[in-house]
Design an enzyme around this catalytic site. Sequence first.
Site, short mmCIF file in Angstrom:
data_model
loop_
_atom_site.label_atom_id
_atom_site.label_comp_id
_atom_site.label_asym_id
_atom_site.label_seq_id
_atom_site.Cartn_x
_atom_site.Cartn_y
_atom_site.Cartn_z
N ASP A 481 0.83 -1.21 0.00
CA ASP A 481 0.00 0.00 0.00
C ASP A 481 0.87 1.26 0.00
O ASP A 481 2.10 1.21 0.23
CB ASP A 481 -0.90 -0.04 1.24
CG ASP A 481 -2.21 0.71 1.05
OD1 ASP A 481 -2.30 1.53 0.13
OD2 ASP A 481 -3.15 0.47 1.83
N ASP A 551 -10.54 2.27 -3.72
CA ASP A 551 -11.22 2.02 -2.44
C ASP A 551 -12.72 2.10 -2.62
O ASP A 551 -13.47 1.82 -1.69
CB ASP A 551 -10.75 3.01 -1.38
CG ASP A 551 -9.44 2.55 -0.75
OD1 ASP A 551 -9.04 1.40 -0.99
OD2 ASP A 551 -8.80 3.35 -0.03
C1 DGJ Z 1 -5.87 1.90 1.61
C2 DGJ Z 1 -6.20 0.72 0.76
O1 DGJ Z 1 -6.65 1.13 -0.49
C3 DGJ Z 1 -7.24 -0.14 1.47
O2 DGJ Z 1 -7.62 -1.20 0.66
C4 DGJ Z 1 -6.66 -0.62 2.76
O3 DGJ Z 1 -5.60 -1.50 2.54
C5 DGJ Z 1 -6.22 0.55 3.62
N1 DGJ Z 1 -5.38 1.45 2.89
C6 DGJ Z 1 -5.51 0.08 4.86
O4 DGJ Z 1 -4.99 1.09 5.60
#
Ligand code: DGJ
Length: 726
Positions: A481, A551
């Site tokens: 991430d 997301d």
């Molecule tokens: C952002 C990501 O896009 C999510 O899927 C998740 O992993 C969160 N961060 C976790 O902090």
Amino acid sequence: MIEYDGSQNLIILSNNEISYVIYINNFGYLETLYFGKKLSNYNGILKSKELSDNGPTYFDLKKRKEQRFEDGFKIDASCLELSSHGFMDKRYSPIILETENGSFENEFLYVSHRIYSGLPKFHNSFSHAYGEKSDTVEILLKDSKERIYVKLFLSILDDKNILIKNLEIINKTKKEIKLHRAMSMQLDLPSNDYYLTYFPGRWSFERQISENLIHPGTQEISSNFGRSSHDYNPFVYLRKKDANNEYGEVIGLNLIYSGNFKLNIESGFYLDTKITYGINDEDFCWILNPKETFKTPQAVISYSYSGVDKMSQTFHDFIRQNLITYKKQGEYKSILFNSWEGCYFDFNTDLILSYIDKAKEIGSELFVLDDGWFSNRDNDYSGLGDWFVNKKKIDLHKAINHCKDLGMKFGLWFEPEMISYNSNLFKSHPSYCLGDIKSKKLYLGRHQFHLDFSNPNVIDYIFMQMCKILDEYEIDYIKWDYNRIVGEHFSSFYPKEQQGEIYHRLVLGYYSLLERLTNKYPDIMIEGCASGGGRFDLGTLYYCPQIWGSDESDPVQRLFINYNTSLGYPLSTIGTHVNDNKFMSYKNKASLALFGTYGYEMNPHKLNSQEIDDINDIANLYKKYHKEVIEEGDMYHLISPNDTNYFCAQCVSKNKSKSLVILVNKLKELDEFRYIKLKGLDSKSLYKNNYDNNVYTGEYYMNIGLNLSKEWLFEFECKLIVLEKI
Ligand code: DGJ
């Protein structure tokens, strides 16, 4: 194939379908003569470049005489491979450099060229294309005054309509030079009769679509956020005014790079289109010492004379066959269950064990523990940089063993490039932070700082910490991430003269850690992610065969994101999960996720038995068809949700024996004439479909279309149709 025609001074790149022709003119400039459908011969092609002779002239200081460029060459208007900077050509140039005497002028002229099969060698730790079915011409140019050289690399693939361009700047002077701009390529087209399509967005709203006519003046698609793509994706395409999905000229462009990029499109007084593409020059200044070279990332051009879909399909094949390096690319991918949207930071061992059991019930084959398993990370204010298991919160061995006992794989979340102010790492090594820690404040993004990945010691430290985890635990998958942008880009590791290198060095640091990890743990699959799809780019795909798409997992918004993303990237790379959203049934959500990587992200305890059965029906389709039809097949964008009531896409296996079609309508419709005309089938073969359970020929499906006229379609109803050749 690449040939040199010495009688006309032409370098000709071609494959079975396209030609690209460069003329080395009498003044040492490389003129771009032609880019298009393959020509059977090149006789008379020099006539095509002639422009009026009212362009700039020059005074020959030795002969003491005014000279005119002949040969129909107009230095400020002709289509070129590399424009000069600081002279009479005021168009955008890919290179601006400052020499020892303070001059910003450069004019690179032809010296020699060499043609070879294959793609140019690239150093490791820098994402790049590969593939033996290809040829390259490397053209050496020299500055008209200084001993500064440029090598232009141009490759063509034999089996795809793909050109790859980049360049290398070589300092053979005795003094340092400063590169103020070092972009990868220029593409000049003798017309501005194109629409430009690009993909602006933001967090949870990535890759929306925008289209405008090329107009006189300059347009820029770029990022200066340190990462590539929440705001504008580096993928764009130009579509001739008369072209559509199936017909006409379309030119797709992308860059194999994950940092600041800039695409500059300029249309000048000759109504041409001049595209310059590469690393963004904002805050960029690279010191090139004597004998050093600077290599730019590769730009990739996908050419189609059969509309947008062919351009997309070419990019899809290129990414799958010439870019992704993951060792197990092409093997069946396990169905993934991710813990994030189900429990966020709020879990313990028992909860995770119960999630694993439930995940298994809906067909999952890989369980991923997302954020929150390490250090004191119970919220997003702490812990980044301290990569050790929080044993009070989670017994990781137990969770992994439980997975393995159930025949499932196990994955973990990391955010390697970040550091929390509330972390041991920040206490012990504040200078590992990007930005000037001696100043009054440092900006935060999601309450965190950015690590200084331009500093090799930082990479070593994070690598070592990650290895400890990966050596102790049996990990099959990493979610990588990246949740903030680069703000301050000052590095305390480098002297003041090199601060203009930091943005690029951060990208090199990102690649070098990926390179070290993928070398040491080649079986681990790494999925890219950046607050959703903020780093959805070719540079990341080189190491990570899939990237979390957004997301925004709610199916309706996601439908647009996935449709638009798939115009430039294969569905097999677009991380897509079924979530808890109440708006659509699980069956419909799973059907949509099937047109992506397919996975789950929800509280599985909320599922009732009917929903579990429904999800399993789709999971079974995934196991039966996904690899052959969706991961490896050809995709057709049948109807766009951007400007109609439908989202409709189709994938066909390469051998044309199977096909999956998905149709979602946005607004309710009553019964009305409604035929879905399919594509890519074998016209003479018979296919059975599971919609009306009839058998028709490919010709029928492709010309008459599957008849969906009988029924009412309710809002966001989703039809998933399977066709099999009989
Ligand atoms: C952002 C990501 O896009 C999510 O899927 C998740 O992993 C969160 N961060 C976790 O902090």
